[in-house]
Design a protein around this motif. Structure first.
Motif, PDB file in Angstrom:
ATOM      1  N   GLU A 304      48.467  43.072  51.303  1.00  9.84           N
ATOM      2  CA  GLU A 304      47.571  44.130  50.850  1.00  9.84           C
ATOM      3  C   GLU A 304      47.426  45.233  51.891  1.00  9.84           C
ATOM      4  O   GLU A 304      47.138  44.981  53.070  1.00  9.84           O
ATOM      5  N   GLY A 305      47.664  46.455  51.441  1.00 11.52           N
ATOM      6  CA  GLY A 305      47.507  47.611  52.313  1.00 11.52           C
ATOM      7  C   GLY A 305      48.700  47.873  53.214  1.00 11.52           C
ATOM      8  O   GLY A 305      48.741  48.907  53.885  1.00 11.52           O
ATOM      9  N   GLU A 306      49.681  46.961  53.254  1.00  6.42           N
ATOM     10  CA  GLU A 306      50.866  47.142  54.089  1.00  6.42           C
ATOM     11  C   GLU A 306      52.123  47.284  53.242  1.00  6.42           C
ATOM     12  O   GLU A 306      52.789  48.316  53.276  1.00  6.42           O
ATOM     13  N   THR A 307      52.461  46.235  52.480  1.00  2.39           N
ATOM     14  CA  THR A 307      53.665  46.310  51.641  1.00  2.39           C
ATOM     15  C   THR A 307      53.333  46.783  50.232  1.00  2.39           C
ATOM     16  O   THR A 307      54.241  47.096  49.463  1.00  2.39           O
ATOM     17  N   GLY A 308      52.056  46.795  49.903  1.00  3.89           N
ATOM     18  CA  GLY A 308      51.648  47.217  48.568  1.00  3.89           C
ATOM     19  C   GLY A 308      50.153  47.098  48.387  1.00  3.89           C
ATOM     20  O   GLY A 308      49.402  46.953  49.354  1.00  3.89           O
ATOM     21  N   LEU A 309      49.735  47.134  47.126  1.00  3.22           N
ATOM     22  CA  LEU A 309      48.313  47.126  46.792  1.00  3.22           C
ATOM     23  C   LEU A 309      48.039  46.098  45.708  1.00  3.22           C
ATOM     24  O   LEU A 309      48.885  45.853  44.833  1.00  3.22           O
ATOM     25  N   LEU A 310      46.862  45.488  45.765  1.00  3.79           N
ATOM     26  CA  LEU A 310      46.450  44.491  44.785  1.00  3.79           C
ATOM     27  C   LEU A 310      45.281  45.013  43.970  1.00  3.79           C
ATOM     28  O   LEU A 310      44.390  45.689  44.508  1.00  3.79           O
ATOM     29  N   VAL A 311      45.279  44.690  42.684  1.00  6.54           N
ATOM     30  CA  VAL A 311      44.197  45.112  41.786  1.00  6.54           C
ATOM     31  C   VAL A 311      43.656  43.877  41.078  1.00  6.54           C
ATOM     32  O   VAL A 311      44.319  42.830  41.048  1.00  6.54           O
ATOM     33  N   PRO A 312      42.461  43.976  40.490  1.00  4.75           N
ATOM     34  CA  PRO A 312      41.939  42.828  39.730  1.00  4.75           C
ATOM     35  C   PRO A 312      42.824  42.537  38.519  1.00  4.75           C
ATOM     36  O   PRO A 312      43.495  43.427  37.986  1.00  4.75           O
ATOM     37  N   GLN A 313      42.803  41.307  38.078  1.00  5.34           N
ATOM     38  CA  GLN A 313      43.539  40.959  36.869  1.00  5.34           C
ATOM     39  C   GLN A 313      42.886  41.590  35.642  1.00  5.34           C
ATOM     40  O   GLN A 313      41.671  41.804  35.610  1.00  5.34           O
ATOM     41  N   ASP A 314      43.711  41.901  34.659  1.00  6.42           N
ATOM     42  CA  ASP A 314      43.258  42.383  33.352  1.00  6.42           C
ATOM     43  C   ASP A 314      42.431  43.665  33.457  1.00  6.42           C
ATOM     44  O   ASP A 314      41.424  43.831  32.774  1.00  6.42           O
ATOM     45  N   ASP A 315      42.854  44.591  34.315  1.00  4.74           N
ATOM     46  CA  ASP A 315      42.128  45.852  34.517  1.00  4.74           C
ATOM     47  C   ASP A 315      43.141  47.002  34.492  1.00  4.74           C
ATOM     48  O   ASP A 315      43.689  47.397  35.518  1.00  4.74           O
ATOM     49  N   ALA A 316      43.384  47.531  33.297  1.00  2.00           N
ATOM     50  CA  ALA A 316      44.388  48.583  33.131  1.00  2.00           C
ATOM     51  C   ALA A 316      44.011  49.853  33.880  1.00  2.00           C
ATOM     52  O   ALA A 316      44.884  50.562  34.400  1.00  2.00           O
ATOM     53  N   SER A 317      42.717  50.168  33.945  1.00  2.00           N
ATOM     54  CA  SER A 317      42.281  51.395  34.629  1.00  2.00           C
ATOM     55  C   SER A 317      42.538  51.315  36.125  1.00  2.00           C
ATOM     56  O   SER A 317      43.024  52.281  36.736  1.00  2.00           O
ATOM     57  N   ALA A 318      42.202  50.164  36.738  1.00  2.00           N
ATOM     58  CA  ALA A 318      42.458  49.997  38.174  1.00  2.00           C
ATOM     59  C   ALA A 318      43.956  50.036  38.447  1.00  2.00           C
ATOM     60  O   ALA A 318      44.413  50.616  39.436  1.00  2.00           O
ATOM     61  N   LEU A 319      44.737  49.450  37.547  1.00  2.00           N
ATOM     62  CA  LEU A 319      46.188  49.475  37.680  1.00  2.00           C
ATOM     63  C   LEU A 319      46.702  50.906  37.606  1.00  2.00           C
ATOM     64  O   LEU A 319      47.526  51.329  38.431  1.00  2.00           O
ATOM     65  N   ALA A 320      46.200  51.670  36.649  1.00  2.00           N
ATOM     66  CA  ALA A 320      46.633  53.072  36.490  1.00  2.00           C
ATOM     67  C   ALA A 320      46.271  53.898  37.716  1.00  2.00           C
ATOM     68  O   ALA A 320      47.084  54.700  38.200  1.00  2.00           O
ATOM     69  N   ASP A 321      45.057  53.716  38.227  1.00  2.00           N
ATOM     70  CA  ASP A 321      44.629  54.482  39.404  1.00  2.00           C
ATOM     71  C   ASP A 321      45.529  54.186  40.608  1.00  2.00           C
ATOM     72  O   ASP A 321      45.889  55.095  41.371  1.00  2.00           O
ATOM     73  N   THR A 322      45.870  52.911  40.783  1.00  2.00           N
ATOM     74  CA  THR A 322      46.683  52.507  41.936  1.00  2.00           C
ATOM     75  C   THR A 322      48.110  53.045  41.814  1.00  2.00           C
ATOM     76  O   THR A 322      48.688  53.548  42.790  1.00  2.00           O
ATOM     77  N   ILE A 323      48.684  52.955  40.626  1.00  2.00           N
ATOM     78  CA  ILE A 323      50.030  53.482  40.417  1.00  2.00           C
ATOM     79  C   ILE A 323      50.045  54.996  40.609  1.00  2.00           C
ATOM     80  O   ILE A 323      50.950  55.552  41.251  1.00  2.00           O
ATOM     81  N   THR A 324      49.030  55.667  40.084  1.00  2.00           N
ATOM     82  CA  THR A 324      48.937  57.130  40.232  1.00  2.00           C
ATOM     83  C   THR A 324      48.847  57.513  41.709  1.00  2.00           C
ATOM     84  O   THR A 324      49.493  58.469  42.157  1.00  2.00           O
TER      85      THR A 324
END
Length: 365
Positions: A304-324
């Motif tokens: 986390e924070g080094e090779t990538g980012l983690l989001v909560p499960q089953d949360d499309a909005s958090a996933l979208a924000d992180t990808i964006t």
């Protein structure tokens, strides 16, 4: 040292078969002899690995699997003649492994859900518990080890994380048909891989990055993929999502090397969970920043924070924000991609095979 692998197949196309293929290839370079005992009709394996097709069919699944294990006992016992250790790569073969091992050490790899599920299963649970307690268990992550210990207290367990053939991901592959900022997911279109969340997230990502596209490779769950295609059409994403199914290894490597972000929002469903998440390690080896979910073995494949980012499960909005965020920041993508390469190199199969070989040595009298 001569090891018998019990695996449905030994090739790089899916889960058990891929683990068997990659571990066997690495072990043979370290002087370990590997005999792959496979289901009938299995294809040839890596150079130096002997194939003996003597096991009942496991992939694709067939009915009455456990009775088939019993009828396959003589052929399986004959196939492991001359071997020092029996290593069950595919957990469903564990009872057979325990029956044929005799006085030889038995090793079972726990890839994720299967071991905790079977020890709790009515009827066959006792059979599997006896097999696992007879074995030295390799868990592919600390998370999986914890889940197994909760279901099988006192289990003889060693956590050895999955590996990646790092050098393979450094060789330039054919350039794919990339048409805009691309999010890649690999591992199939399946409910537990969260493909529906990726589609929902893409609709939100495109509000900020209109040209963003999604490519999801791997085998399809037929009923689920029909739902996904319907949702893609409803969101007007027909030209933005590609579901090519199982693609050749070179083509997949091309996507790993040319996509911008790797994202797989896997879900824990009931007692089913992601044991490790090898595809994240592969993406890191290719220099991609990765996005995964918390609450499973994925947390050991993504730093986390080094090779990538983690989001909560089953949360499309958090996933979208992180990808964006990643698609909008080339420097962050480059930093995480470089860190991912460094991490993946420490998890090369050569290093993983050394850990497994050391476990074998401890098991032998």
């Amino acid at each position: 040292m001569r090891i018998a692998f019990l695996t449905p197949e030994i090739d790089p196309t899916y889960g058990w078969a891929r683990y068997a293929h990659d571990l066997a290839a690495a072990l043979t370079t370290q002087g370990v002899e590997v005999v792959a005992v496979t289901q009938r009709g299995a294809r040839s394996g890596p150079e130096g690995v002997e194939i003996r097709d003597a096991l009942p069919q496991l992939v694709p699944p067939v009915r009455f699997f456990l009775p088939r294990l019993l009828t396959g006992l003589p052929a399986a016992r004959a196939a492991i003649q001359g071997c020092d250790i029996v290593h069950v790569v595919a957990e469903p073969y564990a009872p057979l492994g325990a029956w044929i091992a005799g006085k030889r050490p038995l090793v079972v790899t726990a890839h994720g859900t299967y071991v905790p599920q079977t020890v709790r299963r009515r009827g066959v649970g006792a059979l599997y518990r006896r097999a696992y307690r007879h074995a030295h268990l390799i868990a592919v992550s600390d998370y999986t080890a914890g889940q197994v210990r909760a279901a099988l207290p006192g289990a003889d367990m060693t956590a050895i994380r999955n590996g990646v053939h790092f050098a393979r991901f450094q060789v330039p592959a054919p350039t794919p048909d990339k048409r805009g900022p691309t999010i890649l997911a690999s591992g199939g279109v399946k409910p537990r891989k969260g493909t529906h969340l990726l589609v929902e997230a893409l609709a939100q990502v495109r509000a900020a990055i209109p040209g963003a596209r999604l490519v999801v490779t791997g085998r399809h769950d037929a009923a689920y993929v029909a739902q996904i295609r319907a949702r893609i059409a409803a969101l007007g994403l027909d030209d933005a999502v590609d579901l090519p199914g199982q693609i050749p290894e070179d083509a997949l490597l091309g996507w790993y090397q040319h996509a911008d972000v790797f994202a797989l929002p896997s879900l824990s469903v009931g007692d089913r969970f992601e044991g490790f998440g090898l595809v994240f390690l592969e993406a890191s080896a290719a220099g991609l920043p990765v996005v995964g979910t918390r609450g499973s073995g994925v947390e050991e494949a993504v730093i986390e924070g080094e090779t990538g980012l983690l989001v909560p499960q089953d949360d499309a909005s958090a996933l979208a924000d992180t990808i964006t965020r990643l698609l909008s920041d080339a420097n962050l993508r480059a930093e995480m991609g470089a860190a991912g390469r460094r991490y993946a190199q420490t998890q090369d199969w050569s290093a993983v095979a050394e850990r497994v070989r050391a476990l074998y040595a401890r098991c032998l009298p």
